[in-house]
Design a protein around this motif. Structure first.
Motif, PDB file in Angstrom:
ATOM      1  N   LEU A   1      51.623  36.136  40.246  1.00 29.99           N
ATOM      2  CA  LEU A   1      50.681  36.944  40.704  1.00 29.99           C
ATOM      3  C   LEU A   1      49.302  36.486  40.357  1.00 29.99           C
ATOM      4  N   GLY A   2      48.971  36.227  39.120  1.00 28.12           N
ATOM      5  CA  GLY A   2      47.909  35.792  38.454  1.00 28.12           C
ATOM      6  C   GLY A   2      47.248  34.512  39.083  1.00 28.12           C
TER       7      GLY A   2
ATOM      8  N   LEU B   1      47.687  42.009  36.173  1.00 26.58           N
ATOM      9  CA  LEU B   1      48.985  42.217  35.253  1.00 26.58           C
ATOM     10  C   LEU B   1      48.583  40.816  34.043  1.00 26.58           C
ATOM     11  N   CYS B   2      48.263  39.839  34.664  1.00 30.72           N
ATOM     12  CA  CYS B   2      48.096  38.769  33.685  1.00 30.72           C
ATOM     13  C   CYS B   2      46.742  38.972  32.888  1.00 30.72           C
TER      14      CYS B   2
ATOM     15  N   PHE C   1      45.701  41.586  42.076  1.00 32.32           N
ATOM     16  CA  PHE C   1      46.828  40.464  41.848  1.00 32.32           C
ATOM     17  C   PHE C   1      46.731  39.977  40.556  1.00 32.32           C
ATOM     18  N   SER C   2      45.297  39.951  39.832  1.00 34.89           N
ATOM     19  CA  SER C   2      45.253  39.344  38.762  1.00 34.89           C
ATOM     20  C   SER C   2      45.386  40.403  37.469  1.00 34.89           C
TER      21      SER C   2
ATOM     22  N   ILE D   1      56.761  36.370  37.298  1.00 35.72           N
ATOM     23  CA  ILE D   1      56.148  37.162  37.738  1.00 35.72           C
ATOM     24  C   ILE D   1      54.850  37.453  37.440  1.00 35.72           C
ATOM     25  N   VAL D   2      54.285  37.519  36.425  1.00 35.98           N
ATOM     26  CA  VAL D   2      53.046  37.499  35.711  1.00 35.98           C
ATOM     27  C   VAL D   2      52.202  36.074  36.516  1.00 35.98           C
TER      28      VAL D   2
END
Lengths: 295, 298
Positions: free
Chosen positions: A115-116, B15-16, B12-13, A111-112
């Motif tokens: 998305l990233g 989270l990371c 989008f980014s 998931i991470v």
């Protein structure tokens, strides 16, 4: 005339080169195969016979007899397998610990990471390059460097001695994002633009167009993460204090101490990973290819 | 339009980036601050005392020396071996020799297999009363302390090579796919031998990949803690005592400041190493680009 002679010589030379390569490759490969065969054979030893042959490796510290070597047991016994599957409940306990941690980390990383990685590959935004450099830097720093600060954090979060303490940091490891980033970079740009022109929202583009195409990249990531989490050693030793919470990778040694042989446990432990490897070898190779940083 | 994309990039980014900041960057930065500043009972500047003590400590020096010599021996040989291996694999694949893909997969296996498997077999073979010593004694030789002498260093090297060959091989192999086929064939037509083609065409294009292997090799040395721990326990003999043992042991004895200081020293060393690797390469690329530009204007 001279030309043909040269040609013949080349073929002969080439043939020898091929043969030499084949020999070297099979010799180095044999090391791994022998190791696996040896372990497999050991797993069919009964306890009595093992102690008789491999005397020097038994738990008895006063024994001064040396081990001898026997590959194939005289009477093949499934004693160890019976012990692992039925009588030794510890094994399954630790096994499910491993499975649980691995599954959680895999789902989280996917998931991470997707998305990233998608964001880094498809959008321009402020600070993108610096962030990318940070991701690469942390990917290339050994885990031990980050261990102490991470321990402090897990302690403050009150997650010590819980599986979550291992899972949470692993989910946000930079490898996932970087791998997907590299993968998305090589997808063609046009269709994203086309969808955008058609008026599809960004989230919709991600779910409907990008995700299906990222399937192979995600599978590579799953494999790489699975290999790592199946073989966790440092993190459980640091973050977990109750031994019953250990995953198998650390606990197999302890199974031995309770008087059982654990070669069969080793085989059962590695079997799922082995099957996954056989099925997903190409994804793994592709994933390694995408993990390369050449800039 | 541009601005909207900006925003989505951040969405989008987030989270990371958030995860990386919370779990990796911030704790590290706070830890660094903690080595020089005292928080409780009152905020006070500690200075570089911790670092001074660390650099004076003989265990740290021993660990550093061992790690560096392990890298000095292990990395060049790993590079040499994998470049030969991947070149051969590449050649065999091109010629479609049967069985190549099988052996390719076998070479990948070590990175997949959990560390316990190797250490179990190594323990059987090399323990004090293990199989190998049994053989030695039966031949009338003296037994060797494989797991607590200079030999341990070499056993760890062996595991290191075995473990890291697969990954490096795939990296180099995928790099070799990019080396132009036409270029090679042209050179072969011009009469260049295989060795010459390798040196002048294949190798220069492989340099970025070799650099990556070198970097991952350094990470691999630290990952060897798994095997080292499973085979030798928490306190290996002096010859096999490396920085990762030093870190883990100081950590276990709740010596937070010292562990953190070691992490910082290590981090600085690795950053310098990375900068050197990529800095050098950057200059090379620039030169090549400049040459290209010159060529196009002429």
């Amino acid at each position: 005339m001279m030309q043909t002679g040269r040609y013949k010589r080349m073929i002969r030379k080439k043939g020898r080169g091929i043969a030499l390569s084949m020999v070297l490759i099979s010799v180095t490969g044999m090391v791994t195969i022998l190791l696996l065969v040896f372990l497999l054979c050991l797993s069919f030893f009964g306890k009595g016979e093992f102690q008789q042959v491999y005397q020097g490796n038994t738990a008895d510290i006063f024994s001064t007899a040396y081990s001898s070597f026997r590959l194939i047991p005289k009477d093949i016994s499934g004693e160890q397998y019976v012990a692992t599957f039925w009588s030794n409940s510890d094994f399954w306990y630790h096994f499910w610990n491993t499975v649980g941690i691995s599954l959680a980390v895999i789902v989280g990383t996917v998931i991470v990471g997707s998305l990233g990685g998608y964001a880094f590959a498809r959008y321009q935004f402020f600070g993108k390059n610096i962030l990318l450099y940070l991701f690469i830097l942390i990917m290339m720093v050994p885990y031990q460097v980050l261990m102490a600060p991470q321990f402090r954090l897990i302690y403050e979060m009150n997650l010590l001695n819980k599986a979550e303490g291992i899972i949470l940091p692993s989910i946000f490891a930079p490898l996932g994002t970087y791998l997907i980033y590299q993968y998305v970079l090589q997808l063609p740009e046009e269709q994203f633009e086309a969808a955008r022109v058609d008026g599809a929202g960004e989230l919709r583009i991600f779910c409907r167009i990008a995700l299906p195409q990222m399937k192979n990249g995600i599978m590579s990531l799953v494999l790489l993460v699975l290999i790592d989490t199946w073989n966790l050693v440092e993190q459980p030793l640091i973050f977990l204090s109750d031994e019953y919470r250990y995953p198998l990778s650390v606990a197999i040694e302890a199974l031995e101490n309770s008087g059982n042989l654990s070669f069969a446990a080793c085989i059962v432990f590695v079997f799922p990973l082995f099957m996954v490897f056989l099925l997903g070898k190409d994804w793994l190779i592709q994933g390694i290819g995408h993990s390369v940083v050449t800039r | 339009m541009k601005k909207r994309l900006h925003r989505y990039g951040w969405c989008f980014s987030s989270l990371c980036v958030l995860g990386l900041t919370c779990f990796y960057l911030l704790p590290f930065i706070l830890g660094v601050v903690q080595t020089v500043v005292q928080y409780s009972p009152n905020v006070k500047w500690k200075g570089l005392r911790v670092y001074e003590a660390l650099l004076r400590s003989s265990t740290f020096r021993l660990a550093l020396k061992n790690t560096l010599s392990f890298m000095g021996v292990g990395l060049p040989l790993l590079l040499l071996f994998t470049i030969v291996l991947s070149y051969m694999m590449d050649k065999l694949m091109r010629q479609k020799v049967r069985g190549t893909s099988f052996w390719f997969a076998v070479h990948l296996l070590p990175m997949v297999l959990p560390s316990v498997m190797v250490t179990k077999v190594f323990d059987l073979l090399f323990a004090e009363f293990g199989v190998l010593n049994g053989l030695l004694v039966s031949w009338g030789e003296k037994p060797v302390k494989w797991l607590s002498s200079g030999w341990t260093f070499w056993l760890l090297c062996l595991i290191f090579w075995w473990k890291n060959t697969g990954y490096s091989m795939v990296v180099l192999f995928s790099g070799m796919q990019n080396v132009g086929k036409e270029q090679r064939e042209a050179a072969a037509l011009d009469g260049a031998g295989e060795v010459r083609i390798f040196w002048q065409i294949v190798l220069p294009q492989m340099l970025p990949f070799l650099r990556f292997i070198l970097i991952m090799g350094v990470v691999g040395v630290f990952k060897l803690y798994k095997e080292s721990y499973l085979l030798l326990g928490k306190d290996p003999c002096d010859e096999a005592y490396m920085l990762q043992n030093f870190l883990n042991n100081n950590f276990a004895s709740l010596n937070f400041d010292r562990t953190m200081a070691t992490s910082v020293v290590l981090f600085v060393m690795i950053s310098i190493f990375l900068l050197a690797m990529f800095g050098l390469a950057g200059r090379e690329d620039n030169q090549r680009n400049r040459k290209k530009r010159k060529g196009s204007t002429e």
